[in-house]
Design a protein around this motif. Sequence first.
Motif, PDB file in Angstrom:
ATOM      1  N   THR A 122     -26.901 -26.730  47.312  1.00 52.88           N
ATOM      2  CA  THR A 122     -26.318 -28.012  46.942  1.00 52.88           C
ATOM      3  C   THR A 122     -26.419 -28.153  45.427  1.00 52.88           C
ATOM      4  OG1 THR A 122     -28.417 -29.182  47.133  1.00 52.88           O
ATOM      5  CG2 THR A 122     -27.078 -29.015  49.133  1.00 52.88           C
ATOM      6  N   PHE A 123     -25.794 -29.203  44.896  1.00 57.90           N
ATOM      7  CA  PHE A 123     -25.943 -29.496  43.473  1.00 57.90           C
ATOM      8  C   PHE A 123     -27.421 -29.607  43.113  1.00 57.90           C
ATOM      9  CE2 PHE A 123     -21.556 -31.732  42.852  1.00 57.90           C
ATOM     10  CZ  PHE A 123     -20.950 -30.491  42.841  1.00 57.90           C
ATOM     11  N   ALA A 124     -28.160 -30.317  43.973  1.00 56.05           N
ATOM     12  CA  ALA A 124     -29.584 -30.550  43.679  1.00 56.05           C
ATOM     13  C   ALA A 124     -30.359 -29.240  43.613  1.00 56.05           C
ATOM     14  CB  ALA A 124     -30.187 -31.483  44.733  1.00 56.05           C
ATOM     15  N   SER A 125     -30.048 -28.303  44.522  1.00 57.70           N
ATOM     16  CA  SER A 125     -30.791 -27.035  44.508  1.00 57.70           C
ATOM     17  C   SER A 125     -30.424 -26.201  43.285  1.00 57.70           C
ATOM     18  CB  SER A 125     -30.522 -26.249  45.791  1.00 57.70           C
ATOM     19  OG  SER A 125     -29.149 -25.928  45.923  1.00 57.70           O
ATOM     20  N   ARG A 139     -33.632 -25.009  36.440  1.00 60.22           N
ATOM     21  CA  ARG A 139     -34.563 -25.798  35.622  1.00 60.22           C
ATOM     22  C   ARG A 139     -33.835 -26.764  34.691  1.00 60.22           C
ATOM     23  NH1 ARG A 139     -37.991 -20.514  33.590  1.00 60.22           N
ATOM     24  NH2 ARG A 139     -38.515 -19.712  35.673  1.00 60.22           N
ATOM     25  N   LEU A 140     -32.890 -27.479  35.265  1.00 58.48           N
ATOM     26  CA  LEU A 140     -32.089 -28.400  34.453  1.00 58.48           C
ATOM     27  C   LEU A 140     -32.654 -29.814  34.399  1.00 58.48           C
ATOM     28  CD1 LEU A 140     -28.509 -27.376  35.689  1.00 58.48           C
ATOM     29  CD2 LEU A 140     -29.743 -26.553  33.691  1.00 58.48           C
ATOM     30  N   GLU A 141     -33.686 -30.088  35.218  1.00 59.42           N
ATOM     31  CA  GLU A 141     -34.184 -31.467  35.300  1.00 59.42           C
ATOM     32  C   GLU A 141     -34.631 -32.015  33.946  1.00 59.42           C
ATOM     33  OE1 GLU A 141     -35.435 -28.874  36.925  1.00 59.42           O
ATOM     34  OE2 GLU A 141     -35.860 -29.317  39.038  1.00 59.42           O
ATOM     35  N   LEU A 158     -28.228 -19.723  33.215  1.00 62.11           N
ATOM     36  CA  LEU A 158     -28.083 -18.265  33.244  1.00 62.11           C
ATOM     37  C   LEU A 158     -29.291 -17.676  33.949  1.00 62.11           C
ATOM     38  CD1 LEU A 158     -26.894 -15.514  32.335  1.00 62.11           C
ATOM     39  CD2 LEU A 158     -28.129 -15.809  30.167  1.00 62.11           C
ATOM     40  N   ARG A 159     -29.005 -16.818  34.949  1.00 59.66           N
ATOM     41  CA  ARG A 159     -30.080 -16.116  35.635  1.00 59.66           C
ATOM     42  C   ARG A 159     -29.901 -14.615  35.413  1.00 59.66           C
ATOM     43  NH1 ARG A 159     -31.679 -17.470  41.606  1.00 59.66           N
ATOM     44  NH2 ARG A 159     -29.482 -17.034  42.017  1.00 59.66           N
ATOM     45  N   ARG A 160     -31.029 -13.993  35.117  1.00 60.59           N
ATOM     46  CA  ARG A 160     -31.028 -12.550  34.867  1.00 60.59           C
ATOM     47  C   ARG A 160     -32.219 -11.958  35.598  1.00 60.59           C
ATOM     48  NH1 ARG A 160     -30.530 -11.444  28.834  1.00 60.59           N
ATOM     49  NH2 ARG A 160     -28.317 -11.817  29.311  1.00 60.59           N
ATOM     50  N   GLY A 161     -31.940 -11.002  36.469  1.00 59.92           N
ATOM     51  CA  GLY A 161     -33.024 -10.414  37.247  1.00 59.92           C
ATOM     52  C   GLY A 161     -33.716 -11.414  38.147  1.00 59.92           C
ATOM     53  N   GLY A 162     -32.973 -12.398  38.600  1.00 59.32           N
ATOM     54  CA  GLY A 162     -33.527 -13.397  39.498  1.00 59.32           C
ATOM     55  C   GLY A 162     -34.243 -14.537  38.821  1.00 59.32           C
ATOM     56  N   GLU A 163     -34.393 -14.512  37.501  1.00 55.59           N
ATOM     57  CA  GLU A 163     -35.109 -15.539  36.766  1.00 55.59           C
ATOM     58  C   GLU A 163     -34.148 -16.333  35.888  1.00 55.59           C
ATOM     59  OE1 GLU A 163     -38.293 -16.449  36.949  1.00 55.59           O
ATOM     60  OE2 GLU A 163     -38.613 -14.983  38.551  1.00 55.59           O
ATOM     61  N   ALA A 164     -34.357 -17.645  35.847  1.00 51.41           N
ATOM     62  CA  ALA A 164     -33.541 -18.487  34.992  1.00 51.41           C
ATOM     63  C   ALA A 164     -33.945 -18.288  33.538  1.00 51.41           C
ATOM     64  CB  ALA A 164     -33.713 -19.959  35.384  1.00 51.41           C
ATOM     65  N   ILE A 165     -32.959 -18.117  32.663  1.00 46.86           N
ATOM     66  CA  ILE A 165     -33.196 -17.919  31.231  1.00 46.86           C
ATOM     67  C   ILE A 165     -33.227 -19.275  30.535  1.00 46.86           C
ATOM     68  CG2 ILE A 165     -32.317 -16.869  29.115  1.00 46.86           C
ATOM     69  CD1 ILE A 165     -33.269 -14.847  31.149  1.00 46.86           C
ATOM     70  N   SER A 166     -34.288 -19.500  29.782  1.00 46.65           N
ATOM     71  CA  SER A 166     -34.366 -20.739  29.016  1.00 46.65           C
ATOM     72  C   SER A 166     -33.770 -20.502  27.628  1.00 46.65           C
ATOM     73  CB  SER A 166     -35.822 -21.202  28.888  1.00 46.65           C
ATOM     74  OG  SER A 166     -36.609 -20.208  28.263  1.00 46.65           O
ATOM     75  N   LEU A 182     -24.387 -11.363  27.046  1.00 47.10           N
ATOM     76  CA  LEU A 182     -24.340 -11.211  28.493  1.00 47.10           C
ATOM     77  C   LEU A 182     -24.435  -9.743  28.907  1.00 47.10           C
ATOM     78  CD1 LEU A 182     -21.556 -13.798  29.420  1.00 47.10           C
ATOM     79  CD2 LEU A 182     -24.037 -14.114  29.443  1.00 47.10           C
ATOM     80  N   ARG A 183     -25.028  -9.538  30.085  1.00 43.86           N
ATOM     81  CA  ARG A 183     -25.176  -8.204  30.638  1.00 43.86           C
ATOM     82  C   ARG A 183     -24.525  -8.157  32.015  1.00 43.86           C
ATOM     83  NH1 ARG A 183     -31.727  -7.533  29.794  1.00 43.86           N
ATOM     84  NH2 ARG A 183     -31.809  -8.092  27.552  1.00 43.86           N
ATOM     85  N   THR A 184     -24.227  -6.941  32.467  1.00 41.71           N
ATOM     86  CA  THR A 184     -23.699  -6.768  33.817  1.00 41.71           C
ATOM     87  C   THR A 184     -24.691  -7.328  34.838  1.00 41.71           C
ATOM     88  OG1 THR A 184     -22.465  -4.796  33.215  1.00 41.71           O
ATOM     89  CG2 THR A 184     -22.963  -5.087  35.536  1.00 41.71           C
ATOM     90  N   GLY A 185     -24.188  -8.107  35.791  1.00 44.11           N
ATOM     91  CA  GLY A 185     -25.049  -8.671  36.821  1.00 44.11           C
ATOM     92  C   GLY A 185     -25.628 -10.020  36.476  1.00 44.11           C
ATOM     93  N   ASP A 186     -25.472 -10.478  35.228  1.00 40.45           N
ATOM     94  CA  ASP A 186     -25.924 -11.831  34.901  1.00 40.45           C
ATOM     95  C   ASP A 186     -25.181 -12.842  35.779  1.00 40.45           C
ATOM     96  OD1 ASP A 186     -27.648 -10.946  32.995  1.00 40.45           O
ATOM     97  OD2 ASP A 186     -26.463 -11.597  31.259  1.00 40.45           O
ATOM     98  N   ILE A 187     -25.894 -13.888  36.149  1.00 38.87           N
ATOM     99  CA  ILE A 187     -25.291 -14.943  36.982  1.00 38.87           C
ATOM    100  C   ILE A 187     -25.242 -16.227  36.174  1.00 38.87           C
ATOM    101  CG2 ILE A 187     -25.501 -16.302  39.094  1.00 38.87           C
ATOM    102  CD1 ILE A 187     -26.908 -13.916  40.366  1.00 38.87           C
ATOM    103  N   LEU A 188     -24.053 -16.754  36.023  1.00 36.18           N
ATOM    104  CA  LEU A 188     -23.840 -17.976  35.257  1.00 36.18           C
ATOM    105  C   LEU A 188     -23.682 -19.154  36.208  1.00 36.18           C
ATOM    106  CD1 LEU A 188     -21.075 -16.630  32.828  1.00 36.18           C
ATOM    107  CD2 LEU A 188     -23.557 -16.548  32.497  1.00 36.18           C
ATOM    108  N   LEU A 189     -24.289 -20.268  35.860  1.00 34.56           N
ATOM    109  CA  LEU A 189     -24.051 -21.520  36.580  1.00 34.56           C
ATOM    110  C   LEU A 189     -23.048 -22.321  35.770  1.00 34.56           C
ATOM    111  CD1 LEU A 189     -24.728 -23.431  38.930  1.00 34.56           C
ATOM    112  CD2 LEU A 189     -26.500 -24.449  37.467  1.00 34.56           C
TER     113      LEU A 189
END
Length: 608
Positions: A215-218, A224-226, A357-365, A373-380
Motif C-alpha cells: 500500500t502507499f503506507a507500506s 523511510r519517508l516518514e 531508491l533501494r539498492r541491494g534490498g536497502e533503502a538509500i538515504s 544509478l546501477r542495474t537492478g536499482d529500484i526506484l519509488l
Amino acid sequence: MPADLAIVLGLLVTCIVLFILDWPRMDIVALGAMVAMPVLGIITPHEAFAGFSDPNVVLIAALFIIGEGITRTGIALQVGRWLARKAGNSEARLIVLLMLSVGLLGSVMSSTGIVAIFIPVVLNVTSRMKIHPGRMMMPLSIAGLISGMMTLVATPPNMIVDSALESEGVEGFGFFSFTPMGLSILIAGTLYMLVAKNWLATGTTVAGANKRRRTFASFIEEYRLEQRAFRLQVPYSSDLVGRTLGELDLRQRNGVNLIGIERMGRGQPRLLNPISQTEIRPGDILLVDLVTPENDLQKFVEELGLSVLPLEGSYFSQHSQNVGMAEVAVLPESAMVGKSLVDRKFRTEHGLSVIGLRRGGEAISGNVAEEKLRTGDILLVIGPWKQIDSLRSQKRDFLVLSLPVEMDDVAPAISQAPWALASVAVMIVLMVSGWVPNALAALIACFLLGASRCVDIETAYKSIRWQSIFLIVGMMPFAIALEKTHGIEMAVSFLMRVLDGAEVHVLVAVLFVLTTGFSLVISNTATAILMAPIAMSMAKQLDVSPYPFVMTVAIAASAAFMTPVASPVNTLVMGPGQYRFGDYMKIGLPFTLIVMAMCVVLIPWWYA
C-alpha cells in the motif's frame, strides 16, 4: 408420463445435481443441456438458440457495461465511500443501508440493473472494511429481488398480472399497489440478513489477497519517508506567490524535492503534478521531500514564509485518484545506468518524481536525484497514474515491479462522472416511462457512455461477464421444452383437482409454492405468464376477488431466492460473492418460507 417430458425432466435434474456438485462450471452444464435438447428432438435448434436473441440477455450484457462506466468514472467509489462512512465499522449497519438503498432504487428501474451497478460499490466497501465480499453480495441479491415487489413497473411479472386483470375486465393495479407488500418484505429481508449473514463466508479473502501487494503506507515505511515528507502551506505573504517552479528551482537552491501541489478546486483539494511552468498561488499546499537529511526544515520554512501542516499516513490514500506510486526497476540495457536522475532529466521526461531508491534490498538515504544509478536499482516513483502506466511501455529502460492496492480504486475517467450520471438517468427515465423496451434503454445508455468517453470499446467488451450470459442463455430453452412437452399443463390440471374447495389462505400458500417452484427453473416473466391465468381462474371458481391470487403470483415470481439460475440477479452476484449452489439454498430457503408466510397472512387481508 410422455417420453419427451421424461427426457426434459431428466436433463433438468441432471443440471441441478451438477450445479450442486459445482462441477463442471455451471455455464458449461447449461450449454450442454441446450445442445442436448435439439439433438434429442425435444426442441428445434432455432428454439435452443433463442436465448441469444432474448432482450433480457442483451439487457444484462448492457448493464455490465453500464456498471463498468459507473466504476471508471468514480461514482461507484464515491457511493461506496458514503456507505462505508455511514456504516463505520458496523457490518450490520452496512447491510441495512445497502438493502434499503437497493430496494428503494430498484423500485423504479430494473432490479438486474441496480444490482449490476451496486456490485462494484459493494466490492469497494468490503475491501475497505476487510470483510469477505460473500457476506454482502447475498444481501445485495435479495434486496434486488425484493425491489421487484415494490412498484407496478419494478419488474415484468407485476405488469403481466396487471394485464391479466385488465384482460378480464377488472381494474388493474395502481403504481404503488405493490408497495405495502414489497416494503414489508424489504424490512423483513433486512432483519433476516442481519442474522443470516453469519451463515455466509467468513474471513478476509480479498484483504488477504491484497496483503501480497503493498500500500502507499507500506511504501512510505519501507523507503523511510516518514521523517522526510512534509506539507507546507503558502500564505499570501510568502515570497513564493506568483513565481513558477522553474524560477524557484527548489531542489538546487534549497535541497527540496517538490512531490505535488495540493490546490483547492470545485470545493475539494486536488493534488497537482508539479511542472516547471506551474505558478505558486496563495493557499497552495506544497508536498515536499527533503532530499538530504541534514536539511533544516525550520530554516527553509522561515525563509520562504511557509507554515507546516500535518501529514498523516493516510494522506496519499485519500488522494489516490490523482496521484500514484510504483516501484520501478532499472534494466541492464537502460540508458539510466551510470547516470543520475538529474542528468537524465527524469521528471521532465516522464512527469514523475523519484522519492526513494533501494539498492541491494536497502533503502538509500540522501539525495537520490544525484545518485548514479546501477542495474537492478529500484526506484519509488510518485505522480499521475497515467504517467506511471506509460512507464510500462519503456521496456528497454524500466520494469514496473509493484503497484499498490490503492490503484484498484482509481477511476480513469473521473472527469466524465457527470456524463455517466446523465447516461444512467436517461436509462432510468426511459425504463420508467416505458417509451422504449428496457434492453433498448440500456443500449442507449451504453452508447451515451461511449460517446462521452466514460468507457471505450475494449473496456466495454472486457466488462461483460460472459460466464453469466452463457449460463442464462443455456437455461432458457427449458421453459420452451416444458411447455412443448405439456409438463406445465399437466401439473396445473392436477393442482386444480387437488385444491377443489380449499379456503383462500390455503390457495394462496399453494399458489405461492407452485409459482416459486416454476421460477426456479424458468424465468419469472414466463412463470407469471403461465400462472396469472390460473390465478384468475381459481378466483372465478371460488367467486372471490382475484387481487389476492394475482398479487401472490407477482410476489412469488420475484421470490426466486433459492438458486443462482432462478434470476439474473442471483447469477450476477455468484462470481463476486464466490458462492456455490448450496449457498443460495442455505440462505434462500428459510427466507422464501418467511415471504410465503407473510403472503398467506397479509395478502388476503390487504387485497381482498
